[in-house]
Structure formats: structure tokens, C-alpha cells
Write a protein that holds these residues in place. Structure first.
Motif, mmCIF file in Angstrom:
data_model
loop_
_atom_site.group_PDB
_atom_site.id
_atom_site.type_symbol
_atom_site.label_atom_id
_atom_site.label_comp_id
_atom_site.label_asym_id
_atom_site.label_seq_id
_atom_site.Cartn_x
_atom_site.Cartn_y
_atom_site.Cartn_z
ATOM 1 N N SER A 124 -21.984 26.019 66.773
ATOM 2 C CA SER A 124 -22.931 25.411 67.694
ATOM 3 C C SER A 124 -22.278 25.092 69.045
ATOM 4 O O SER A 124 -22.958 24.886 70.016
ATOM 5 N N ASN A 125 -20.934 25.096 69.057
ATOM 6 C CA ASN A 125 -20.273 24.896 70.345
ATOM 7 C C ASN A 125 -20.122 26.196 71.112
ATOM 8 O O ASN A 125 -19.620 26.210 72.214
ATOM 9 N N SER A 136 -20.303 29.026 73.356
ATOM 10 C CA SER A 136 -20.967 29.358 74.614
ATOM 11 C C SER A 136 -21.165 30.864 74.712
ATOM 12 O O SER A 136 -22.086 31.332 75.346
ATOM 13 N N GLN A 190 -37.363 33.944 71.184
ATOM 14 C CA GLN A 190 -37.206 33.554 72.581
ATOM 15 C C GLN A 190 -38.496 33.802 73.376
ATOM 16 O O GLN A 190 -38.965 32.945 74.115
ATOM 17 N N VAL A 243 -32.720 28.868 63.363
ATOM 18 C CA VAL A 243 -32.777 29.188 64.794
ATOM 19 C C VAL A 243 -34.229 29.111 65.251
ATOM 20 O O VAL A 243 -35.101 29.774 64.685
ATOM 21 N N THR A 244 -34.504 28.283 66.255
ATOM 22 C CA THR A 244 -35.856 28.197 66.815
ATOM 23 C C THR A 244 -35.764 28.451 68.315
ATOM 24 O O THR A 244 -34.670 28.670 68.842
ATOM 25 N N GLU A 260 -35.788 26.484 70.537
ATOM 26 C CA GLU A 260 -35.005 25.453 71.209
ATOM 27 C C GLU A 260 -33.506 25.748 71.234
ATOM 28 O O GLU A 260 -32.824 25.449 72.197
ATOM 29 N N ASN A 261 -33.003 26.320 70.126
ATOM 30 C CA ASN A 261 -31.555 26.523 70.090
ATOM 31 C C ASN A 261 -31.151 28.000 70.057
ATOM 32 O O ASN A 261 -29.999 28.335 69.813
ATOM 33 N N ASP A 297 -30.614 30.155 72.237
ATOM 34 C CA ASP A 297 -29.599 30.591 73.191
ATOM 35 C C ASP A 297 -28.177 30.471 72.644
ATOM 36 O O ASP A 297 -27.292 31.229 73.015
ATOM 37 N N GLN A 298 -28.006 29.510 71.755
ATOM 38 C CA GLN A 298 -26.674 29.322 71.183
ATOM 39 C C GLN A 298 -26.288 30.465 70.251
ATOM 40 O O GLN A 298 -25.120 30.751 70.043
#
Lengths: 350, 355
Positions: A28-29, A31, A283, A335-336, A338-339, A341-342
Motif C-alpha cells: 500500500s506504500n 508509489s 477506474q 481494490v475499488t 478509491e484505491n 491507483d495504488q
């Protein structure tokens, strides 16, 4: 000596649970803006572990890339190995023939590689040769499909099939709230596989916690065609569906096509495995696919990282343990939009 | 049994030496040399292209991987890999020589591996003798071959279709019996024998050599072999010559079935499992090995030595690619190129020998 070893092993076993959290944190960190495709390198600080050490020769063998997820396994493994100047990765031909895969491992043993990372086509069938490698003093990192003898591997990296079901079920519970009449459907993968049974069990268990159950269930075969066929039948059988969990995003392409063809939009769908395709759909937000649960396709890459640490006698970063743990089970995050992109950078292309 | 062939011939040789003149001896020597030349022409000569290809491959192996390639361990790794597909290919040589084709070998192998590792079979093997598992695998192989053979010879189904049907149904049956699970073998007596080594050579490699030798004798030195060639070359002529073509065809499919049973036992010992997924695409590997070996796909001409070379070429190729870390796709491409090159070369040679 033997006592302290045993203690280390026990400690390592206990640490494995913690590792799940640690690795989840890594992901989750992430990038992940440096890799074009599924490199799977987390940007999380590994401390001094990434510093170049003695060259490590690692033999890698996996089944044939006949599925997006499996293709990504080898690709991300290569990418991660390329990032290390001290890793010499030997990749054997991907094969679904256990006879050939055995001979590949034999070749690695003959060559005297420093470590072997093995995603067996069939865990049980590859156990004897893995045992031989271990006996020859070559540590084996077992990825995804487990051997039937714990002595055949030094480290085992596993996805969490039961956890996938739990994650999907929990998400559906959250979405549907406390509507006891909600219709939940499930499209499984190949039904006779233990992994499919684990996924379904996890799904059932977590749904039951919010008083829901699977009303309609069909099984496909992890292919687009199979997904389309199974979904078309399911949609015929159930005139109204509130939520649908599809185990696999590759077959999900077919499932989505069937839903579109039937003109159904009363439902929302949760995917499985976590393909880039599915994530792009999440997305965009213009299909029924609302979320997917990840079954990491970077397990082989993790296997290479662990093998390197093993051979260079380094510890796993962020753990107190001196030795690399015995078992590492990866987390199955939801994964939704909201997250997404991660996760999208480490997702696999179908 | 205590006397070896050498013992038998030696006394006579000693007696001969007393009486033969120098001239006679020279004549004998010459005859021997002529025999060697004839052998070169017939056997080695025909397989010269294959020998060259294999030597080239080995040279590439040595050049690119050095000692990692040219080691005893690596040679044994190649041979262990070659053993399974090799035994299947020997059986396939007979069927193709006899004018047929068998697409179901991989599926029969899977079914045999599953059948001889079911809990019931294993229990029986534990209670009595591990040979039960061998018997089960061979019986399943022979049974499937019998069905293929009967359908083709007496049912009038073309071999391609009959064995295609077997390909589908044998694997299906294997999946049903095993419930698509991998069956783990827990009969130590069986695995001990099959994973043993004799003078450093793995048992399954010896088994492959024995099957190849028996196959060579059967094809080249027996009535059965001559009939196979006749049936494959011209079934009508063979029938008129008094050969029971139908019965012989059945025998050929049973033979390849039994070979699949043997190969199944090899896989079981290598993996200690029986599974419906074993032996995938073996039909293609076997047919490719047989064809580049020099056996005519249309029947009537077959060579066991060529087949063995064909198998060795493909397994050595795989090994060299693995050692050099080369990609999957390049290997497939090269395999295809080798098949085409081999067939083109054969046609060229065949047309030259005709003129």
C-alpha cells in the motif's frame, strides 16, 4: 546447535503471521511510478538489504504462461531480478509438463545454482525433485502451489485463496448493508481445484456473517470463453442479481461481455486476481465491475527477493528475526475506485 | 545362462586361428570392413543427418555452457527427460510405420498414471506387491490401445478420428477417476525400484534403452516387424500376401498403448504422483521425434534408431536452451524449423535415391 535452529524455526513460523501485515504495508506504500509493467518492486524501504552483495545465481521455473496471471508471474520475476546487479536469474521454459519441469530443476541442481525459485505446475509432482535440491544444499523457494512435504522448501510464498473469498464477501456485505433478501451470485473458476474450493469457502463464511448467502453459483474455467458461457447461463437462471463475485479477472472479460449482452445493470460485480484490465474498468467506473480482490501475480518476484536474502544471509527487513521466515502468505486486498491507483501499476495484463 | 556369448565364440575362434591362412584372414578382415561400410550406408548413413544435428547441438551446448553442459550429471538429466517421451515415441514409430497415427498417447499415459495410483490400487500394491501398479498401468495402456485398434481395424474409423476421440475421453476418464486431484504415491517399494540406479545409470534410462533395443529387434528382425512394414506400405498387397491386416493393426495400437503404460510408470516414479494432467501434448512431441527420425508419416518405412535420435535432439535442444536461459518462444520457433528442415532433407534424399 540443533536446539537454536529449532527455536529459530518456531520463531520464524510465528513471524510469518506478522509478515502478512508487513507485506501488505509494503504494497500500500507502493508509489510504483518507475516501472512500466508489473515490476512489483515496492518502494518501501528495505534498509541495507538492497545494497549489492555477492552475486546470487537463482534458477526460476514456472508453468506455461497460458493465463494473464501466470504470464505476469514470470515477467515480474524477470523485472525484479533485473533491478539487482547481484542477481543472475536463470529462467527455464514455462511448461505444463511436470516431466520437463523436473528436468529443469535437475539442470539447476547440476549447475549448482545458489537458490531455486519454483512455481510448480503441480506441487505434489515437483516435491521429489525439490527435496533433492534441498538435499544438495540448494535452498528452494516454493511459490503459490505448495509441495506436499514441508522439507522440500526453505521458504514458501503463498497467496491467500480463502482470504480472497473473505475480502470479496466482506466487501459485498458492506455494499448491500443489511438487506436480507439480496441476491448474491458467484462465478467460480475450475471447480475441482482446491484453490477454488478455498475461495468459495471464504466467500460463504464471510457472507454468512452479515446474514447473506450465495443464491446462484456456477463454475467456469479461468478462460474468457468459459466466463462468458457460465455468466450467460447464470443470468438466465437469475432474473435479478444484486451482487456478483467472479473469481478470476481473465474469465471476467467474458463475464462482463455476457452481462453487457444481456443488458443487465441492476447488479454490481466484484472481480478476482486483479488484472490491469479489471482495474482500468474500475477506474473508468462505467461498467458493473466495482471492485476486485487481489491474488498477487508478483509472488515469483517476491520469491526471487527472498532467495537473494537467503543466499546472502540477510534478514527480512522490518522483522526482528535473523533468518528469513519459513512461510509468507500474501494478503488479498480489495481494490475499488478509491484505491485503484495504488495497485494498477503492479497489476497484470490479461 | 552362465556362459556369455563371448565364451561360446572364443574357443571356436581360437581353433579357427590355428587353421586359417594369412590370405583367409585378410579376406575375413576385408569382409568385416565391407560389413562396416554397409552398416554405415544402411544404418548410420541414413541417420547421418541426425547424428550431425545432434553433434552440432552438443557443440553448441559445449560452446555456450561449457562444463555445465558436458557433465555426466547433465547427460543423465537429458536422458531421464528423454526416457518418458522416448518410450512413447518407440511405440509411435510402430503405429506410424504401420500406416496409422495415435493422437491419444498423452491421454492414455495420464489415464494409466491415474489408474495405477488410485487408493485402491495402491492399497492392493501395499498388501501384495508393487508389481500390481505396473500391471495396472500396462493393462490400462493395452486396454486403451485395444479400443483404438478395434475401432480403426474393425470399426472402419480413420486413425486420426479414433485416437482423437480417445485423446478426449481417456483424459476425461482420468479426471473423473482422480476427481482432478493429484494422487500421491505412497508405495515405497515401487518408487525405490524405479528411482534406483544401476552402475550410476537411472533405472528409467535403462528401461528406455531396453524398450528401444526390443523395439529395434521387433521391427528389424522379426516377422512382426516385416508385417508392420508391409501393412504400412501397401495394406492391400499385405492382405493378398496373407497377412491379417486388421489383426495386425490392432496389435500395433495395443503395442503403443503398452508403451504409454511404461511411460506412465516412469512419470509416476519421477513425480511420485498420478494425475490427469500428466503427458500433455506428448502426442505432438512423439510424432515430431518419429518424423524427424526418418519414419515415413505415410507408413511403410520406419526406424527405431532414427526415433531415438529424434527424441535426443529435442531433449538436448531443450536442455541447451535451459542452460542458456533462452526464451520459450525462440525454442518453439527452432523446434518448428528443425521439423521442417528434417522433412525437406528427407524428401530430397528420398527423391535422389529413387533416381
Amino acid at each position: 546447535m540443533s536446539l537454536s535452529r529449532t527455536t529459530t524455526k518456531i520463531a520464524a513460523g510465528l513471524a510469518a503471521g506478522t509478515t502478512v501485515l508487513a507485506l501488505a504495508a509494503c504494497t500500500s506504500n507502493d508509489s510504483g511510478d518507475d516501472e512500466d509493467l508489473g515490476g512489483g518492486t515496492s518502494e518501501a524501504e528495505q534498509g541495507s538489504n538492497d545494497e549489492e552483495g555477492d552475486t546470487v545465481v537463482i534458477g526460476f521455473s514456472a508453468p506455461a504462461a497460458d493465463h494473464g496471471w501466470m504470464g505476469s508471474i514470470t515477467e515480474s520475476t524477470r523485472n525484479v531480478a533485473d533491478q539487482y546487479g547481484d542477481v543472475d536469474l536463470r529462467v527455464a521454459e514455462g511448461t505444463n509438463d511436470v516431466n520437463l519441469q523436473i528436468s529443469q530443476v535437475e539442470t539447476f541442481i547440476n549447475e549448482g545454482v545458489d537458490a531455486i525459485v519454483l512455481l510448480p505446475f503441480d506441487g505434489a509432482a515437483m516435491t521429489p525433485v525439490a527435496l533433492r535440491a534441498m538435499e544438495a544444499g540448494i535452498p528452494v523457494v516454493n511459490v503459490d502451489r505448495e509441495f506436499d512435504d514441508p522439507n522440500a522448501a526453505r521458504v514458501t510464498v503463498l497467496g491467500d485463496n480463502y482470504g480472497m473469498g473473505v475480502s470479496a464477501g466482506t466487501y459485498i456485505c458492506e455494499q448491500l448493508g443489511d438487506d436480507p433478501d439480496a441476491v448474491v451470485a458467484e462465478i467460480a473458476g475450475i471447480d475441482s481445484l482446491p484453490l477454488t474450493q478455498d475461495r468459495s469457502q471464504g466467500f460463504e463464511d464471510s457472507l454468512s456473517e452479515c446474514g447473506l448467502k450465495v443464491s446462484n453459483r456456477v463454475a467456469a474455467d479461468f478462460t474468457v470463453e468459459g466466463g462468458e458461457e457460465a455468466a450467460a447461463n447464470l443470468l438466465q437462471a437469475a432474473p435479478r442479481i444484486d451482487a456478483l463475485w467472479n473469481h478470476d479477472d481473465d474469465q471476467g472479460v467474458g463475464v462482463l461481455a455476457a452481462i453487457e449482452n444481456a443488458g443487465r445493470d441492476e447488479l454490481f460485480m466484484v472481480g478476482g486476481a486483479g488484472s490491469a484490465n479489471a482495474m482500468r474498468a474500475i477506474q473508468d467506473g462505467d461498467s458493473v465491475l466495482q471492485a476486485t480482490v487481489i491474488y498477487p501475480s508478483t509472488q515469483g518476484a517476491d520469491g526471487v527477493k527472498l532467495a537473494r536474502l537467503l543466499v546472502q544471509q540477510k534478514a527480512l527487513g522490518d522483522l526482528v528475526e535473523v533468518e528469513v521466515p519459513r512461510t509468507i502468505q500474501l494478503y488479498a486486498p480489495v481494490v475499488t475506485s478509491e484505491n485503484v491507483d495504488q495497485f494498477i501499476d503492479t497489476a497484470f495484463e490479461s | 545362462m552362465s556362459e556369455s556369448p563371448l565364451d561360446v565364440s572364443d574357443p571356436r575362434g581360437a581353433a579357427d586361428r590355428e587353421s586359417t591362412t594369412r590370405a583367409e584372414r585378410d579376406a575375413v578382415e576385408q569382409g568385416r570392413a565391407g560389413g562396416a561400410a554397409a552398416l554405415l550406408r544402411s544404418g548410420l548413413g541414413r541417420n547421418l543427418g541426425l547424428v550431425v544435428a545432434l553433434v552440432l547441438l552438443c557443440a553448441v551446448g559445449v560452446a555456450t555452457a561449457g562444463d555445465r553442459f558436458a557433465s555426466t550429471d547433465n547427460a543423465l538429466t537429458i536422458l531421464r527427460l528423454a526416457a518418458t517421451i522416448g518410450v512413447v515415441s518407440i511405440g509411435m514409430t510402430f503405429v506410424i510405420t504401420g500406416g496409422g497415427i495415435d493422437l491419444s498417447v498423452g491421454a492414455i499415459l495420464a489415464l494409466a498414471s491415474v489408474w495405477s495410483t488410485t487408493l485402491a490400487t495402491q492399497q492392493m500394491a501395499q498388501d501384495t506387491h508393487w508389481v500390481v501398479m505396473v500391471g495396472a498401468a500396462l493393462a490400462v495402456g493395452a486396454g486403451c490401445g485395444l479400443v483404438n485398434g478395434l475401432l480403426i481395424a474393425y470399426g472402419g474409423v480413420v486413425p486420426f478420428i479414433a485416437t482423437l476421440a480417445m485423446l478426449a475421453s481417456a483424459r476425461g476418464l482420468a479426471e473423473i477417476i482422480s476427481e482432478r486431484r493429484t494422487q500421491i504415491v505412497d508405495v515405497p517399494a515401487f518408487t525405490d525400484v524405479f528411482t534406483s540406479e544401476i552402475l550410476g545409470i537411472p533405472f528409467i534410462v535403462i528401461l528406455f534403452v531396453v524398450v528401444a533395443a526390443l523395439g529395434w529387434v521387433l521391427l528389424n528382425r522379426t516377422t512382426f516387424g516385416r508385417r508392420t512394414l508391409a501393412v504400412g506400405g501397401n495394406p492391400e498387397a499385405a492382405r493378398l500376401a496373407g497377412i491379417n491386416v486388421r489383426r495386425h493393426t490392432v496389435y500395433l495400437y495395443v503395442l503403443v498403448g503398452v508403451c504409454c503404460g511404461i511411460a506412465a510408470l516412469m512419470i509416476i516414479s519421477r513425480t511420485t504422483t498420478g494425475s490427469a494432467t500428466h503427458g500433455q501434448l506428448y502426442e505432438l512431441d512423439a510424432i515430431a521425434a518419429v518424423v524427424i527420425g526418418g519414419t515415413l508419416l505415410s507408413g511403410g518405412r520406419g526406424t527405431i534408431v532414427g526415433t531415438v535420435f529424434g527424441v535426443l535432439i529435442f531433449t538436448t535442444l531443450t536442455n541447451v536452451f535451459t542452460l542458456n536461459n533462452r526464451s520459450i518462444s525462440e525454442q518453439s520457433l527452432l523446434k518448428g524449423a528443425i521439423i521442417v528442415a528434417a522433412v525437406l532433407l528427407q524428401q530430397r534424399l528420398a527423391s535422389r535415391s529413387n533416381t
